[in-house]
Design a protein around this motif. Structure first.
Motif, PDB file in Angstrom:
ATOM      1  N   ARG A 318      37.536  48.218  39.568  1.00 22.90           N
ATOM      2  CA  ARG A 318      38.680  47.700  40.430  1.00 22.90           C
ATOM      3  C   ARG A 318      38.469  46.295  40.833  1.00 22.90           C
ATOM      4  NH1 ARG A 318      42.455  50.373  43.420  1.00 22.90           N
ATOM      5  NH2 ARG A 318      43.097  49.353  45.188  1.00 22.90           N
ATOM      6  N   ALA A 319      37.251  45.957  40.769  1.00 16.30           N
ATOM      7  CA  ALA A 319      36.828  44.435  40.813  1.00 16.30           C
ATOM      8  C   ALA A 319      37.474  43.636  39.732  1.00 16.30           C
ATOM      9  CB  ALA A 319      35.532  44.098  41.367  1.00 16.30           C
ATOM     10  N   LEU A 320      37.376  44.079  38.772  1.00 15.88           N
ATOM     11  CA  LEU A 320      37.794  43.545  37.663  1.00 15.88           C
ATOM     12  C   LEU A 320      39.345  43.198  37.482  1.00 15.88           C
ATOM     13  CD1 LEU A 320      36.008  45.053  34.532  1.00 15.88           C
ATOM     14  CD2 LEU A 320      35.874  42.638  35.316  1.00 15.88           C
ATOM     15  N   ARG A 321      40.061  44.006  38.379  1.00  9.72           N
ATOM     16  CA  ARG A 321      41.426  43.722  38.436  1.00  9.72           C
ATOM     17  C   ARG A 321      41.932  42.228  38.831  1.00  9.72           C
ATOM     18  NH1 ARG A 321      44.496  47.057  42.307  1.00  9.72           N
ATOM     19  NH2 ARG A 321      46.339  46.337  41.174  1.00  9.72           N
ATOM     20  N   ALA A 322      40.913  41.606  39.306  1.00 11.19           N
ATOM     21  CA  ALA A 322      41.147  40.138  39.654  1.00 11.19           C
ATOM     22  C   ALA A 322      41.453  39.420  38.662  1.00 11.19           C
ATOM     23  CB  ALA A 322      40.052  39.598  40.697  1.00 11.19           C
ATOM     24  N   LEU A 323      41.163  39.866  37.486  1.00  7.70           N
ATOM     25  CA  LEU A 323      41.211  39.199  36.129  1.00  7.70           C
ATOM     26  C   LEU A 323      42.464  39.225  35.174  1.00  7.70           C
ATOM     27  CD1 LEU A 323      37.770  39.336  34.695  1.00  7.70           C
ATOM     28  CD2 LEU A 323      38.656  37.450  36.148  1.00  7.70           C
ATOM     29  N   GLU A 324      43.208  40.403  35.809  1.00  9.72           N
ATOM     30  CA  GLU A 324      44.508  40.884  35.169  1.00  9.72           C
ATOM     31  C   GLU A 324      45.512  39.597  35.330  1.00  9.72           C
ATOM     32  OE1 GLU A 324      43.765  45.602  35.922  1.00  9.72           O
ATOM     33  OE2 GLU A 324      45.554  44.620  36.841  1.00  9.72           O
ATOM     34  N   GLY A 325      46.492  39.796  34.354  1.00 12.40           N
ATOM     35  CA  GLY A 325      47.476  39.036  34.286  1.00 12.40           C
ATOM     36  C   GLY A 325      48.702  39.775  34.903  1.00 12.40           C
ATOM     37  N   PRO A 326      49.647  38.864  35.521  1.00  7.78           N
ATOM     38  CA  PRO A 326      49.738  37.484  35.447  1.00  7.78           C
ATOM     39  C   PRO A 326      49.116  36.576  36.632  1.00  7.78           C
ATOM     40  CG  PRO A 326      51.798  38.396  36.433  1.00  7.78           C
ATOM     41  CD  PRO A 326      51.194  39.513  36.012  1.00  7.78           C
ATOM     42  N   ASP A 327      48.599  37.337  37.468  1.00  7.72           N
ATOM     43  CA  ASP A 327      48.127  36.779  38.709  1.00  7.72           C
ATOM     44  C   ASP A 327      46.989  35.663  38.247  1.00  7.72           C
ATOM     45  OD1 ASP A 327      49.658  38.323  40.269  1.00  7.72           O
ATOM     46  OD2 ASP A 327      48.059  39.511  40.620  1.00  7.72           O
ATOM     47  N   CYS A 328      46.090  36.192  37.360  1.00  5.74           N
ATOM     48  CA  CYS A 328      45.082  35.140  37.061  1.00  5.74           C
ATOM     49  C   CYS A 328      45.351  34.598  35.447  1.00  5.74           C
ATOM     50  CB  CYS A 328      43.710  36.264  36.737  1.00  5.74           C
ATOM     51  SG  CYS A 328      42.378  35.044  36.220  1.00  5.74           S
ATOM     52  N   THR A 329      45.252  33.593  35.342  1.00 10.75           N
ATOM     53  CA  THR A 329      45.693  32.813  34.142  1.00 10.75           C
ATOM     54  C   THR A 329      44.899  33.224  33.016  1.00 10.75           C
ATOM     55  OG1 THR A 329      44.093  30.975  34.573  1.00 10.75           O
ATOM     56  CG2 THR A 329      46.209  30.515  35.416  1.00 10.75           C
ATOM     57  N   GLU A 330      45.324  33.119  31.781  1.00  9.05           N
ATOM     58  CA  GLU A 330      44.670  33.740  30.771  1.00  9.05           C
ATOM     59  C   GLU A 330      43.527  32.981  30.343  1.00  9.05           C
ATOM     60  OE1 GLU A 330      45.999  33.612  26.405  1.00  9.05           O
ATOM     61  OE2 GLU A 330      46.806  35.167  27.349  1.00  9.05           O
ATOM     62  N   ASP A 331      43.384  31.693  30.711  1.00  4.28           N
ATOM     63  CA  ASP A 331      42.001  30.732  30.294  1.00  4.28           C
ATOM     64  C   ASP A 331      41.074  31.127  31.293  1.00  4.28           C
ATOM     65  OD1 ASP A 331      43.286  29.760  27.890  1.00  4.28           O
ATOM     66  OD2 ASP A 331      44.069  27.778  29.154  1.00  4.28           O
ATOM     67  N   SER A 332      41.478  31.109  32.445  1.00  2.00           N
ATOM     68  CA  SER A 332      40.588  31.533  33.800  1.00  2.00           C
ATOM     69  C   SER A 332      39.920  32.932  33.525  1.00  2.00           C
ATOM     70  CB  SER A 332      40.852  31.305  34.983  1.00  2.00           C
ATOM     71  OG  SER A 332      41.538  30.274  35.515  1.00  2.00           O
ATOM     72  N   ALA A 333      40.669  33.816  33.085  1.00  4.05           N
ATOM     73  CA  ALA A 333      40.228  35.133  33.071  1.00  4.05           C
ATOM     74  C   ALA A 333      38.987  35.090  31.642  1.00  4.05           C
ATOM     75  CB  ALA A 333      41.179  36.229  32.671  1.00  4.05           C
ATOM     76  N   ILE A 334      39.725  34.445  30.593  1.00  2.00           N
ATOM     77  CA  ILE A 334      38.611  34.723  29.423  1.00  2.00           C
ATOM     78  C   ILE A 334      37.279  33.678  29.580  1.00  2.00           C
ATOM     79  CG2 ILE A 334      38.394  33.615  27.235  1.00  2.00           C
ATOM     80  CD1 ILE A 334      41.415  34.378  26.765  1.00  2.00           C
ATOM     81  N   PHE A 335      37.496  32.723  30.333  1.00  2.00           N
ATOM     82  CA  PHE A 335      36.318  32.107  30.786  1.00  2.00           C
ATOM     83  C   PHE A 335      35.220  32.828  31.580  1.00  2.00           C
ATOM     84  CE2 PHE A 335      33.580  29.189  33.243  1.00  2.00           C
ATOM     85  CZ  PHE A 335      33.420  28.220  32.513  1.00  2.00           C
ATOM     86  N   ALA A 336      35.755  33.599  32.548  1.00  2.00           N
ATOM     87  CA  ALA A 336      34.745  34.503  33.408  1.00  2.00           C
ATOM     88  C   ALA A 336      34.372  35.625  32.493  1.00  2.00           C
ATOM     89  CB  ALA A 336      35.645  34.884  34.754  1.00  2.00           C
ATOM     90  N   VAL A 337      35.131  36.447  31.907  1.00  2.00           N
ATOM     91  CA  VAL A 337      34.662  37.477  30.831  1.00  2.00           C
ATOM     92  C   VAL A 337      33.721  36.785  29.814  1.00  2.00           C
ATOM     93  CG1 VAL A 337      35.238  39.059  29.182  1.00  2.00           C
ATOM     94  CG2 VAL A 337      36.759  38.867  31.290  1.00  2.00           C
ATOM     95  N   GLY A 338      33.992  35.814  29.153  1.00  2.00           N
ATOM     96  CA  GLY A 338      33.062  35.215  28.590  1.00  2.00           C
ATOM     97  C   GLY A 338      31.468  35.010  28.675  1.00  2.00           C
ATOM     98  N   SER A 339      31.648  34.504  29.883  1.00  2.00           N
ATOM     99  CA  SER A 339      30.263  34.193  30.463  1.00  2.00           C
ATOM    100  C   SER A 339      29.463  35.327  31.078  1.00  2.00           C
ATOM    101  CB  SER A 339      30.570  33.146  31.846  1.00  2.00           C
ATOM    102  OG  SER A 339      31.049  31.880  31.446  1.00  2.00           O
ATOM    103  N   LEU A 340      30.402  36.407  31.795  1.00  2.00           N
ATOM    104  CA  LEU A 340      29.768  37.649  31.972  1.00  2.00           C
ATOM    105  C   LEU A 340      29.117  38.447  30.676  1.00  2.00           C
ATOM    106  CD1 LEU A 340      29.268  40.215  33.935  1.00  2.00           C
ATOM    107  CD2 LEU A 340      31.714  40.700  33.472  1.00  2.00           C
ATOM    108  N   LEU A 341      30.176  38.268  29.589  1.00  2.00           N
ATOM    109  CA  LEU A 341      29.489  39.210  28.553  1.00  2.00           C
ATOM    110  C   LEU A 341      28.155  38.528  27.909  1.00  2.00           C
ATOM    111  CD1 LEU A 341      32.822  40.065  26.615  1.00  2.00           C
ATOM    112  CD2 LEU A 341      31.566  41.596  28.138  1.00  2.00           C
ATOM    113  N   ARG A 342      28.048  37.316  27.960  1.00  2.00           N
ATOM    114  CA  ARG A 342      26.744  36.161  27.618  1.00  2.00           C
ATOM    115  C   ARG A 342      25.895  36.835  28.485  1.00  2.00           C
ATOM    116  NH1 ARG A 342      27.058  30.654  29.523  1.00  2.00           N
ATOM    117  NH2 ARG A 342      26.846  31.924  31.249  1.00  2.00           N
TER     118      ARG A 342
END
Length: 426
Positions: A318-342
């Motif tokens: 449910r917390a990950l929903r903050a990264l969903e489009g269109p509310d969150c920009t694509e680049d911002s979401a990828i930046f956060a997810v990339g750092s998290l996965l690393r």
């Protein structure tokens, strides 16, 4: 139909003296059709009102007024659904910077109802007292909470055992039961608000409110919200509200500056009024409770995972929903997810769940976006982040490749349950 079926089930208990039993009961088709027409009309009206709020045309107070509920009820109801959010912020970078600058020198904070409800639910009321020299609020705020508390104590806010919402979904009518209302917990929460207001807040009258209409089209803000804006102007205080439209009206019409909860908790962290753990917990809670727009980082999600023993839970999803489009920009979401996965891939303790974390993140990234494009961008981001760890990147890339070729793979497994908001006849 629900009432008819329930009557059949409980007939012998409810009507022990009736001869012939439930087989004598009949359903009036004309009456049912009329009821369904009322449901359709009610649902259409409710959807129009919610759309106005979602598009930032009305305040949360007006949404409550038009839907026949109190502001407190409406605030709580928006947190429980999934289709609509509490419109608290746009997430615009300039807006964030402006509010951050306001808080650098702020000494007096003006509490509006939605802000008070949020900060209290985040358990940060003591931090407010520590941070600000003075906290003020209009007397009307106490009145509004008292009114709600009176109804709560009288049992008029409690829901029956089989209460729910009847609404139309495609070509069918669906009855959705609602959870039992925790009236004791709500009572304690409202009482704690009153204790804080009376013990720690300077309550002031707002006689200037008499010059303005307080209800209807001519007075869309409502009494308590209007009083908060006028008092903030009189005191030179910073308006704290989680109603974006109200803050915009206050700024554009009265020249009153305001902030919302995430800007406030960032400042509480800056001034050491709260700890890092309290900050991450508050951000995750805002995301889980449908606030728009919450800015999250990999550190927030790592904190949430560690709180749950590095397991992917429904709360994490449910917390990950903050990264969903269109509310969150694509680049911002990828930046956060990339750092998290690393971070997840480079921690030994996450070996058992890292694949689940990746799948959950991909599900959030795909929402409201073109799957192949966003997955390609994520793959490129991971290649840069894991350039010194080729084995880790190879493992991540294989998973991303599977998602590219089977876009809907495991979608249902990781989807957060989407409960429809109340639209039908109660």
């Amino acid at each position: 139909m629900f009432a008819f079926q329930e009557s059949l089930t409980n007939f012998s208990t409810w009507f022990p003296d009736i001869e012939g039993g439930p087989e004598k009961m009949t359903a009036d088709r004309a009456g049912i059709d009329k009821m369904l027409q009322m449901i359709d009309q009610r649902q259409a009206q409710g959807e129009k009102i919610l759309e106005l709020y979602r598009n930032k045309h009305i305040t949360l107070g007006m949404l409550a007024q038009l839907s026949g509920h109190s502001v407190i009820q409406t605030w709580a109801g928006l947190q429980g659904g999934d289709e609509f959010r509490i419109v608290a912020s746009t997430g615009d970078t300039q807006e964030v910077q402006f509010e951050t600058a306001l808080l650098l020198t702020a000494e007096i904070l003006l509490l509006e109802l939605t802000g008070l409800l949020t900060v209290a639910s985040l358990e940060l009321l003591p931090a407010l007292k520590k941070r600000f020299r003075q906290i003020v609020a209009p007397q009307f705020l106490v009145d509004e909470i008292n009114d709600e508390l009176t109804l709560e104590r009288a049992g008029l806010r409690a829901r029956s055992r089989r209460a729910g919402v009847l609404y139309r979904q495609d070509e069918r009518y669906v009855f959705q039961e609602e959870n039992n209302f925790q009236t004791e917990e709500r009572t304690r929460f409202l009482e704690s608000l009153l204790d804080f207001l009376r013990g720690e807040v300077t309550l002031l009258p707002t006689p200037g409110i008499l010059d303005f209409p307080q209800h209807g089209a001519a007075g869309p803000l409502g009494r308590a919200a209007l009083a908060a804006v006028l008092l903030a102007k009189d005191c030179g205080a910073l308006l704290y509200s989680d109603d974006f439209v109200l803050r915009a009206v206050a700024r554009n019409t009265w020249g009153v500056a305001g902030v919302w909860s995430q800007s406030l908790i960032r400042d509480l962290l800056r001034t050491k009024a709260i700890s890092d753990d309290q900050y991450h917990q508050s951000v995750i809670r805002l995301a889980q409770r449908n606030y728009q727009f919450v800015s999250t980082t990999d550190q927030d999600y790592i904190w949430a995972l560690r709180q749950d023993g590095m397991k992917v839970t429904s709360a994490f999803l449910r917390a990950l929903r903050a990264l969903e489009g269109p509310d969150c920009t694509e680049d911002s979401a990828i930046f956060a997810v990339g750092s998290l996965l690393r971070d997840v891939w480079l921690e030994a303790e996450t070996r058992a769940t890292r694949q689940l974390v990746l799948d959950a993140c991909v599900s959030a990234l795909k929402h409201g976006r073109h799957p192949f494009v966003v997955l390609s961008k994520l793959e490129a981001r991971m290649q840069r982040l894991l350039i010194m760890h080729p084995e880790a990147f190879s493992e991540v890339a294989r998973s991303i490749s599977l998602w590219k070729h089977e876009a809907d793979l495991m979608e249902e497994r990781f989807a957060v349950k989407r409960a429809r908001p109340p639209k039908g006849q109660r």
